[in-house]
Design a protein around this motif. Structure first.
Motif, PDB file in Angstrom:
ATOM      1  N   PHE A 299      -6.969  12.778 -20.728  1.00  0.00           N
ATOM      2  CA  PHE A 299      -7.839  12.265 -19.668  1.00  0.00           C
ATOM      3  C   PHE A 299      -7.179  12.423 -18.303  1.00  0.00           C
ATOM      4  N   ARG A 300      -6.244  13.368 -18.194  1.00  0.00           N
ATOM      5  CA  ARG A 300      -5.487  13.569 -16.954  1.00  0.00           C
ATOM      6  C   ARG A 300      -5.942  14.834 -16.248  1.00  0.00           C
ATOM      7  N   PRO A 301      -5.874  14.845 -14.905  1.00  0.00           N
ATOM      8  CA  PRO A 301      -6.257  16.049 -14.165  1.00  0.00           C
ATOM      9  C   PRO A 301      -5.182  17.131 -14.272  1.00  0.00           C
ATOM     10  N   LYS A 302      -5.581  18.355 -14.035  1.00  0.00           N
ATOM     11  CA  LYS A 302      -4.623  19.468 -14.047  1.00  0.00           C
ATOM     12  C   LYS A 302      -3.787  19.482 -12.780  1.00  0.00           C
ATOM     13  N   ASN A 303      -4.357  18.995 -11.682  1.00  0.00           N
ATOM     14  CA  ASN A 303      -3.678  18.975 -10.377  1.00  0.00           C
ATOM     15  C   ASN A 303      -3.823  17.594  -9.747  1.00  0.00           C
ATOM     16  N   ASN A 304      -2.897  17.270  -8.852  1.00  0.00           N
ATOM     17  CA  ASN A 304      -2.983  16.030  -8.090  1.00  0.00           C
ATOM     18  C   ASN A 304      -4.161  16.095  -7.130  1.00  0.00           C
ATOM     19  N   PHE A 305      -4.787  14.946  -6.878  1.00  0.00           N
ATOM     20  CA  PHE A 305      -5.831  14.873  -5.850  1.00  0.00           C
ATOM     21  C   PHE A 305      -5.961  13.438  -5.357  1.00  0.00           C
ATOM     22  N   SER A 306      -6.668  13.268  -4.249  1.00  0.00           N
ATOM     23  CA  SER A 306      -6.882  11.949  -3.645  1.00  0.00           C
ATOM     24  C   SER A 306      -8.368  11.690  -3.465  1.00  0.00           C
ATOM     25  N   VAL A 307      -8.727  10.420  -3.529  1.00  0.00           N
ATOM     26  CA  VAL A 307     -10.103   9.999  -3.258  1.00  0.00           C
ATOM     27  C   VAL A 307     -10.060   8.731  -2.411  1.00  0.00           C
ATOM     28  N   GLY A 308     -11.158   8.453  -1.759  1.00  0.00           N
ATOM     29  CA  GLY A 308     -11.281   7.220  -0.999  1.00  0.00           C
ATOM     30  C   GLY A 308     -11.681   6.071  -1.905  1.00  0.00           C
ATOM     31  N   GLY A 309     -11.232   4.894  -1.564  1.00  0.00           N
ATOM     32  CA  GLY A 309     -11.604   3.679  -2.274  1.00  0.00           C
ATOM     33  C   GLY A 309     -11.748   2.561  -1.262  1.00  0.00           C
TER      34      GLY A 309
ATOM     35  N   LEU B 160      -6.771   6.422  -3.015  1.00  0.00           N
ATOM     36  CA  LEU B 160      -6.277   6.424  -4.386  1.00  0.00           C
ATOM     37  C   LEU B 160      -5.799   7.834  -4.679  1.00  0.00           C
ATOM     38  N   ARG B 161      -4.557   7.960  -5.122  1.00  0.00           N
ATOM     39  CA  ARG B 161      -4.015   9.272  -5.478  1.00  0.00           C
ATOM     40  C   ARG B 161      -3.900   9.353  -6.990  1.00  0.00           C
ATOM     41  N   ILE B 162      -4.444  10.436  -7.519  1.00  0.00           N
ATOM     42  CA  ILE B 162      -4.432  10.658  -8.950  1.00  0.00           C
ATOM     43  C   ILE B 162      -3.508  11.836  -9.209  1.00  0.00           C
ATOM     44  N   TYR B 163      -2.509  11.611 -10.049  1.00  0.00           N
ATOM     45  CA  TYR B 163      -1.494  12.618 -10.306  1.00  0.00           C
ATOM     46  C   TYR B 163      -1.702  13.274 -11.672  1.00  0.00           C
ATOM     47  N   ALA B 164      -1.188  14.491 -11.799  1.00  0.00           N
ATOM     48  CA  ALA B 164      -1.323  15.240 -13.051  1.00  0.00           C
ATOM     49  C   ALA B 164      -0.646  14.530 -14.223  1.00  0.00           C
ATOM     50  N   ASN B 165       0.301  13.637 -13.950  1.00  0.00           N
ATOM     51  CA  ASN B 165       0.940  12.870 -15.033  1.00  0.00           C
ATOM     52  C   ASN B 165       0.107  11.663 -15.456  1.00  0.00           C
ATOM     53  N   GLY B 166      -1.068  11.473 -14.831  1.00  0.00           N
ATOM     54  CA  GLY B 166      -1.980  10.390 -15.177  1.00  0.00           C
ATOM     55  C   GLY B 166      -1.869   9.158 -14.312  1.00  0.00           C
ATOM     56  N   ASN B 167      -0.851   9.060 -13.470  1.00  0.00           N
ATOM     57  CA  ASN B 167      -0.713   7.890 -12.611  1.00  0.00           C
ATOM     58  C   ASN B 167      -1.817   7.838 -11.565  1.00  0.00           C
TER      59      ASN B 167
ATOM     60  N   GLY C  32       0.763  -1.236   0.000  1.00  0.00           N
ATOM     61  CA  GLY C  32       0.000   0.000   0.000  1.00  0.00           C
ATOM     62  C   GLY C  32       0.791   1.281   0.000  1.00  0.00           C
ATOM     63  N   GLY C  33       2.050   1.268  -0.357  1.00  0.00           N
ATOM     64  CA  GLY C  33       2.872   2.464  -0.262  1.00  0.00           C
ATOM     65  C   GLY C  33       3.004   3.274  -1.530  1.00  0.00           C
ATOM     66  N   GLY C  34       2.010   3.275  -2.391  1.00  0.00           N
ATOM     67  CA  GLY C  34       2.072   4.098  -3.591  1.00  0.00           C
ATOM     68  C   GLY C  34       2.257   3.315  -4.873  1.00  0.00           C
ATOM     69  N   THR C  35       1.856   2.075  -4.881  1.00  0.00           N
ATOM     70  CA  THR C  35       1.935   1.271  -6.088  1.00  0.00           C
ATOM     71  C   THR C  35       1.061   1.883  -7.178  1.00  0.00           C
ATOM     72  N   VAL C  36       1.634   2.128  -8.344  1.00  0.00           N
ATOM     73  CA  VAL C  36       0.864   2.687  -9.467  1.00  0.00           C
ATOM     74  C   VAL C  36       0.020   1.574 -10.085  1.00  0.00           C
ATOM     75  N   LEU C  37      -1.286   1.792 -10.118  1.00  0.00           N
ATOM     76  CA  LEU C  37      -2.215   0.801 -10.663  1.00  0.00           C
ATOM     77  C   LEU C  37      -2.378   0.942 -12.165  1.00  0.00           C
ATOM     78  N   CYS C  38      -2.415   2.185 -12.625  1.00  0.00           N
ATOM     79  CA  CYS C  38      -2.631   2.448 -14.042  1.00  0.00           C
ATOM     80  C   CYS C  38      -2.225   3.890 -14.331  1.00  0.00           C
ATOM     81  N   THR C  39      -2.197   4.236 -15.603  1.00  0.00           N
ATOM     82  CA  THR C  39      -1.893   5.601 -16.022  1.00  0.00           C
ATOM     83  C   THR C  39      -2.955   6.045 -17.014  1.00  0.00           C
ATOM     84  N   LEU C  40      -3.605   7.157 -16.702  1.00  0.00           N
ATOM     85  CA  LEU C  40      -4.603   7.714 -17.609  1.00  0.00           C
ATOM     86  C   LEU C  40      -3.897   8.322 -18.818  1.00  0.00           C
ATOM     87  N   PRO C  41      -4.464   8.172 -20.010  1.00  0.00           N
ATOM     88  CA  PRO C  41      -3.810   8.712 -21.198  1.00  0.00           C
ATOM     89  C   PRO C  41      -3.910  10.242 -21.274  1.00  0.00           C
ATOM     90  N   THR C  42      -3.038  10.830 -22.068  1.00  0.00           N
ATOM     91  CA  THR C  42      -3.081  12.273 -22.312  1.00  0.00           C
ATOM     92  C   THR C  42      -4.483  12.644 -22.788  1.00  0.00           C
TER      93      THR C  42
END
Length: 102
Positions: free
Chosen positions: A46-56, A72-79, A34-44
């Motif tokens: 479909f990415r957010p402008k800023n990083n944010f977190s949500v509950g899962g 779940l942390r969603i990063y501006a690079n799509g991760n 649970g220490g930040g494993t990247v599950l997937c990357t959203l394509p260009t």
């Protein structure tokens, strides 16, 4: 009526207002910590402008375990990364759903 999630049926789409919708049902191919494993990357596009977190929620194993909250942390690079207190086995599940303006 509850939504039924099948194994690895993660989807994403964008509407005419540039709102991206993401629904995650992730089954790991290897044990996940649970220490930040990247599950997937959203394509260009479909990415957010800023990083944010949500509950899962997670189900660490298919049998004998209960659901556990996670982040779940969603990063501006799509991760999209998993942060949780529980390690997941290959028969575990991660569920999450979020939306944002791209």
């Amino acid at each position: 009526m509850a939504a039924k999630y099948e194994a690895n049926e993660s989807i994403y789409w964008k509407n005419q207002f540039n709102v991206v919708h993401v629904r995650i049902c992730f089954v790991p191919s290897a044990d996940v910590v649970g220490g930040g494993t990247v599950l997937c990357t959203l394509p260009t596009g479909f990415r957010p402008k800023n990083n944010f977190s949500v509950g899962g929620v997670t189900k660490p194993t298919a049998t004998g375990s209960s659901y556990v909250p996670c982040e779940l942390r969603i990063y501006a690079n799509g991760n999209v990364a998993y942060f949780g207190q529980t390690a997941l086995k290959t028969d575990g599940r991660i569920f999450g759903e979020f939306l944002f303006v791209s």
